[in-house]
Scaffold this active site. Structure first.
Site, PDB file in Angstrom:
ATOM      1  N   ASP A  59       0.874  -1.182   0.000  1.00 47.45           N
ATOM      2  CA  ASP A  59       0.000   0.000   0.000  1.00 47.45           C
ATOM      3  C   ASP A  59       0.909   1.230   0.000  1.00 47.45           C
ATOM      4  O   ASP A  59       0.868   2.068   0.908  1.00 47.45           O
ATOM      5  CB  ASP A  59      -0.913  -0.015   1.234  1.00 47.45           C
ATOM      6  N   ASN A  92       2.061   6.673   3.438  1.00 48.91           N
ATOM      7  CA  ASN A  92       2.514   5.527   4.240  1.00 48.91           C
ATOM      8  C   ASN A  92       4.035   5.435   4.322  1.00 48.91           C
ATOM      9  O   ASN A  92       4.583   4.366   4.604  1.00 48.91           O
ATOM     10  CB  ASN A  92       1.918   4.228   3.693  1.00 48.91           C
ATOM     11  N   ASP A  99       2.137   1.584   8.234  1.00 51.03           N
ATOM     12  CA  ASP A  99       0.883   1.029   7.712  1.00 51.03           C
ATOM     13  C   ASP A  99       1.171  -0.204   6.831  1.00 51.03           C
ATOM     14  O   ASP A  99       0.777  -0.266   5.669  1.00 51.03           O
ATOM     15  CB  ASP A  99       0.168   2.133   6.906  1.00 51.03           C
TER      16      ASP A  99
HETATM   17  N1  LIG Z   1       4.299   4.874  13.810  1.00 49.36           N
HETATM   18  C1  LIG Z   1       3.987   6.017  13.214  1.00 49.36           C
HETATM   19  N2  LIG Z   1       4.899   6.990  13.078  1.00 49.36           N
HETATM   20  C2  LIG Z   1       4.600   8.167  12.483  1.00 49.36           C
HETATM   21  N3  LIG Z   1       3.370   8.483  12.004  1.00 49.36           N
HETATM   22  C3  LIG Z   1       2.406   7.559  12.118  1.00 49.36           C
HETATM   23  C4  LIG Z   1       2.668   6.280  12.715  1.00 49.36           C
HETATM   24  N4  LIG Z   1       1.510   5.584  12.691  1.00 49.36           N
HETATM   25  C5  LIG Z   1       0.594   6.363  12.107  1.00 49.36           C
HETATM   26  N5  LIG Z   1       1.108   7.567  11.763  1.00 49.36           N
HETATM   27  C6  LIG Z   1       0.393   8.691  11.137  1.00 49.36           C
HETATM   28  O1  LIG Z   1      -0.987   8.391  11.128  1.00 49.36           O
HETATM   29  C7  LIG Z   1      -1.485   8.268   9.776  1.00 49.36           C
HETATM   30  C8  LIG Z   1      -2.515   7.141   9.727  1.00 49.36           C
HETATM   31  O2  LIG Z   1      -1.876   5.924  10.117  1.00 49.36           O
HETATM   32  P1  LIG Z   1      -2.048   4.605   9.230  1.00 49.36           P
HETATM   33  O3  LIG Z   1      -1.623   4.882   7.838  1.00 49.36           O
HETATM   34  O4  LIG Z   1      -1.366   3.499   9.947  1.00 49.36           O
HETATM   35  O5  LIG Z   1      -3.626   4.441   9.360  1.00 49.36           O
HETATM   36  P2  LIG Z   1      -4.703   3.871   8.371  1.00 49.36           P
HETATM   37  O6  LIG Z   1      -6.024   4.019   9.005  1.00 49.36           O
HETATM   38  O7  LIG Z   1      -4.291   2.506   7.971  1.00 49.36           O
HETATM   39  O8  LIG Z   1      -4.601   4.876   7.220  1.00 49.36           O
HETATM   40  P3  LIG Z   1      -4.908   4.726   5.679  1.00 49.36           P
HETATM   41  O9  LIG Z   1      -5.794   3.565   5.496  1.00 49.36           O
HETATM   42  O10 LIG Z   1      -5.525   6.055   5.354  1.00 49.36           O
HETATM   43  O11 LIG Z   1      -3.569   4.557   5.031  1.00 49.36           O
HETATM   44  C9  LIG Z   1      -0.239   8.038   8.935  1.00 49.36           C
HETATM   45  O12 LIG Z   1      -0.411   8.452   7.595  1.00 49.36           O
HETATM   46  C10 LIG Z   1       0.789   8.877   9.687  1.00 49.36           C
HETATM   47  O13 LIG Z   1       0.671  10.247   9.366  1.00 49.36           O
HETATM   48 MG   LIG Z   2      -1.952   4.824   5.973  1.00 48.27          MG
END
Ligand SMILES: Nc1ncnc2c1ncn2[C@@H]1O[C@H](COP(=O)(O)OP(=O)(O)OP(=O)(O)O)[C@@H](O)[C@H]1O
Ligand SMILES: [Mg+2]
Length: 262
Positions: free
Chosen positions: A189, A194, A207
């Site tokens: 992804d 990400n 992610d």
């Molecule tokens: N470990 C981390 N370190 C830094 N930023 C993080 C971290 N985890 C999450 N984030 C921030 O939070 C956002 C959302 O997290 P993540 O991508 O894991 O969620 P998601 O719900 O799976 O999002 P999506 O489906 O929209 O990609 C990331 O794009 C990032 O900005």
């Molecule tokens: Mg994400």
């Protein structure tokens, strides 16, 4: 206090943080159905909590297993510090990936694109045969078939090149034209949301719930498209140069179309 906040505070306590010393801020809505909370405080490093309930819990379990596997392979991904897994709900505490989101990086586009190309090449160089997670075309098409059948895919969200195409028609087209696979370990992804990049151009992947064995164009198509959109065509050349290897535009288009059903 809502259930997510309560779970996050429990996880932080289990992870050795003082919940009275932290500030929780919800990260603007992700697409995955998970809740992401940024955990900051004066006496501790920045952390994130990700929580998923009901049918989203299985996806977060996948993300935990795959992120841990990538950590063990030496790929820069967040370290998972604590997990609380209950039958209908999973929560994980992780450290913050170093650096900034791509949009906020002060580095020049050519430097960012080159760093992304090199980071993806290093990920794709892992021995795919050792990877226990399957993201091959058969798996992706089966997942897309289920998503289309459940009405989860909205054709109005498609890119302009697929405007007016119905999700089931796109799925049928992809099923009939599957290209031969060139299997590597993919992020799965690889949008610019990400990845994080620090001021020295070091890239971390976040992610990682869809990482596994899959065609390299699963990542190349999505990342090159994000780079083109954010930084323009010159930066995509820099990305391709840093990644190395040949360029297959037809395959990139196929995998971009497949990503419409993701
Ligand atoms: N470990 C981390 N370190 C830094 N930023 C993080 C971290 N985890 C999450 N984030 C921030 O939070 C956002 C959302 O997290 P993540 O991508 O894991 O969620 P998601 O719900 O799976 O999002 P999506 O489906 O929209 O990609 C990331 O794009 C990032 O900005
Ligand atoms: Mg994400």
């Amino acid at each position: 206090m809502n259930r997510e906040t309560a779970l996050a505070l429990t996880l932080l306590t289990q992870g050795g943080c003082d919940p009275l010393q932290v500030r929780l801020a919800r990260v603007r809505g992700g697409m995955s159905g998970a809740t992401v909370l940024r955990v900051s405080g004066p006496a501790q490093p920045l952390r994130y909590v990700k929580i998923a309930r009901r049918h989203y819990a299985a996806s977060l379990r996948d993300e935990i297993a795959r992120t841990r596997w990538l950590t063990a392979c030496g790929i820069a991904v967040p370290h998972i510090l604590q997990v609380d897994d209950q039958s209908d709900c999973v929560a994980m505490l992780m450290d913050a990936a170093p650096g900034l989101p791509i949009d906020d990086s002060p580095l020049p586009p050519s430097r960012i694109a080159a760093a992304l190309g090199a980071a993806l090449a290093a990920l794709h160089a892992l021995p795919a045969a050792d990877c226990p997670f399957d993201e091959t075309l058969a798996t992706r098409l089966a997942r897309a078939t289920a998503a289309v059948a459940e009405g989860d895919i909205d054709g109005d969200d498609f890119d302009d090149r697929n405007s007016g195409v119905a999700p089931d028609a796109l799925l049928a087209r992809l099923g009939a034209a599957a290209p031969a696979e060139d299997i590597v370990v993919v992020h799965g992804d690889a949008t610019l949301d990400n990845v994080m990049i620090d001021d020295r151009g070091r890239v971390s992947f976040i992610d990682c719930g869809n990482a596994g064995r899959g065609d390299r164009y699963l990542d190349l198509a999505v990342m090159a498209s994000g780079i083109a959109e954010n930084f323009g065509a010159a930066a995509t050349k820099e990305f391709a140069r840093a990644y190395g290897g040949t360029r297959d535009d037809a395959k990139a288009r196929y995998y971009l179309d497949l990503y419409e059903l993701f």
